[in-house]
Design a protein around this motif. Sequence first.
Motif, mmCIF file in Angstrom:
data_model
loop_
_atom_site.group_PDB
_atom_site.id
_atom_site.type_symbol
_atom_site.label_atom_id
_atom_site.label_comp_id
_atom_site.label_asym_id
_atom_site.label_seq_id
_atom_site.Cartn_x
_atom_site.Cartn_y
_atom_site.Cartn_z
ATOM 1 N N ASP A 1 82.620 54.149 58.996
ATOM 2 C CA ASP A 1 81.128 55.135 59.915
ATOM 3 C C ASP A 1 80.508 55.168 60.733
ATOM 4 O O ASP A 1 79.785 55.466 61.105
ATOM 5 C CB ASP A 1 80.022 53.571 58.853
ATOM 6 N N VAL A 2 81.836 54.422 62.127
ATOM 7 C CA VAL A 2 81.373 54.148 62.535
ATOM 8 C C VAL A 2 81.862 55.931 63.600
ATOM 9 O O VAL A 2 80.723 56.392 65.105
ATOM 10 C CB VAL A 2 82.170 53.437 63.850
ATOM 11 N N LYS A 3 82.882 56.671 63.556
ATOM 12 C CA LYS A 3 83.056 57.579 63.979
ATOM 13 C C LYS A 3 82.053 59.043 63.881
ATOM 14 O O LYS A 3 81.877 59.415 63.826
ATOM 15 C CB LYS A 3 84.951 57.426 63.417
ATOM 16 N N LYS B 1 79.665 61.041 65.576
ATOM 17 C CA LYS B 1 80.108 62.397 65.806
ATOM 18 C C LYS B 1 78.327 63.274 65.768
ATOM 19 O O LYS B 1 77.903 64.250 65.818
ATOM 20 C CB LYS B 1 80.801 62.747 64.952
ATOM 21 N N TYR B 2 78.218 62.408 64.412
ATOM 22 C CA TYR B 2 76.554 63.174 64.223
ATOM 23 C C TYR B 2 75.403 62.376 63.738
ATOM 24 O O TYR B 2 73.994 63.012 63.302
ATOM 25 C CB TYR B 2 77.067 63.616 61.963
ATOM 26 N N GLY B 3 75.162 61.292 64.338
ATOM 27 C CA GLY B 3 74.197 60.725 64.725
ATOM 28 C C GLY B 3 73.213 60.579 64.127
ATOM 29 O O GLY B 3 74.071 59.924 62.743
ATOM 30 N N ASP B 4 72.332 60.320 63.255
ATOM 31 C CA ASP B 4 72.028 59.482 61.833
ATOM 32 C C ASP B 4 71.400 60.408 61.390
ATOM 33 O O ASP B 4 71.762 59.838 60.185
ATOM 34 C CB ASP B 4 69.656 59.578 62.422
ATOM 35 N N ASN B 5 72.338 61.717 60.774
ATOM 36 C CA ASN B 5 72.477 61.990 59.617
ATOM 37 C C ASN B 5 73.787 62.180 59.107
ATOM 38 O O ASN B 5 74.051 63.161 58.450
ATOM 39 C CB ASN B 5 71.760 63.824 60.347
ATOM 40 N N GLU C 1 78.329 63.455 55.509
ATOM 41 C CA GLU C 1 79.376 62.740 54.468
ATOM 42 C C GLU C 1 79.330 63.685 53.357
ATOM 43 O O GLU C 1 80.383 63.470 52.976
ATOM 44 C CB GLU C 1 79.619 60.893 55.448
ATOM 45 N N GLN C 2 78.309 63.189 52.611
ATOM 46 C CA GLN C 2 77.981 63.109 51.411
ATOM 47 C C GLN C 2 77.970 65.081 51.263
ATOM 48 O O GLN C 2 78.758 65.902 50.264
ATOM 49 C CB GLN C 2 76.175 62.901 50.806
ATOM 50 N N LEU C 3 77.676 65.735 51.886
ATOM 51 C CA LEU C 3 77.821 66.374 52.354
ATOM 52 C C LEU C 3 79.159 67.561 52.022
ATOM 53 O O LEU C 3 80.308 68.250 51.054
ATOM 54 C CB LEU C 3 77.009 68.076 52.965
ATOM 55 N N GLU C 4 79.846 67.268 52.981
ATOM 56 C CA GLU C 4 81.215 66.559 53.126
ATOM 57 C C GLU C 4 81.816 66.503 51.863
ATOM 58 O O GLU C 4 82.893 67.165 51.232
ATOM 59 C CB GLU C 4 82.007 66.590 54.594
ATOM 60 N N THR C 5 81.964 65.603 50.866
ATOM 61 C CA THR C 5 82.402 64.931 49.743
ATOM 62 C C THR C 5 81.625 65.614 48.520
ATOM 63 O O THR C 5 82.290 66.181 47.830
ATOM 64 C CB THR C 5 81.571 63.498 49.836
#
Length: 120
Positions: free
Chosen positions: A71-73, A77-81, A86-90
């Motif tokens: 989550d921190v990573k 990397k992506y900021g607030d979004n 992550e949902q789109l990647e999944t």
Amino acid sequence: TYNVDGQELNNTDDGNESQEEPSFTLNEEFLEYLRKSEKRRQERKEKQRKKMKEEEDQMMLGVKINEIAQDVKLTDKYGDNAEEIEQLETQLELSFNTYTDRKHPVLWPILPLNLRYACQ
């Protein structure tokens, strides 16, 4: 002689020995040995249960630590979004896995792709 229940057997000779139940003597030393063996077995089982529980707890802690690190990573990397990405990647990974399970495509040609020698 005594039977397994500790009752004394009658030794009458009536010529019908084949119907008698087999008997043997149980002494206190053997009974104590059985008690100790059972106690050790129970202790070993309990120790094994505790060890498995500790390993499971450590594994769960490791998973939680990995999730937090992930989550921190992603946030870095992506900021607030990060959560939305992550949902789109999944979702993309799930649709890819579903497609490959259904169609069984060849992911890459068997022969290496070397175009330099193909034109000669």
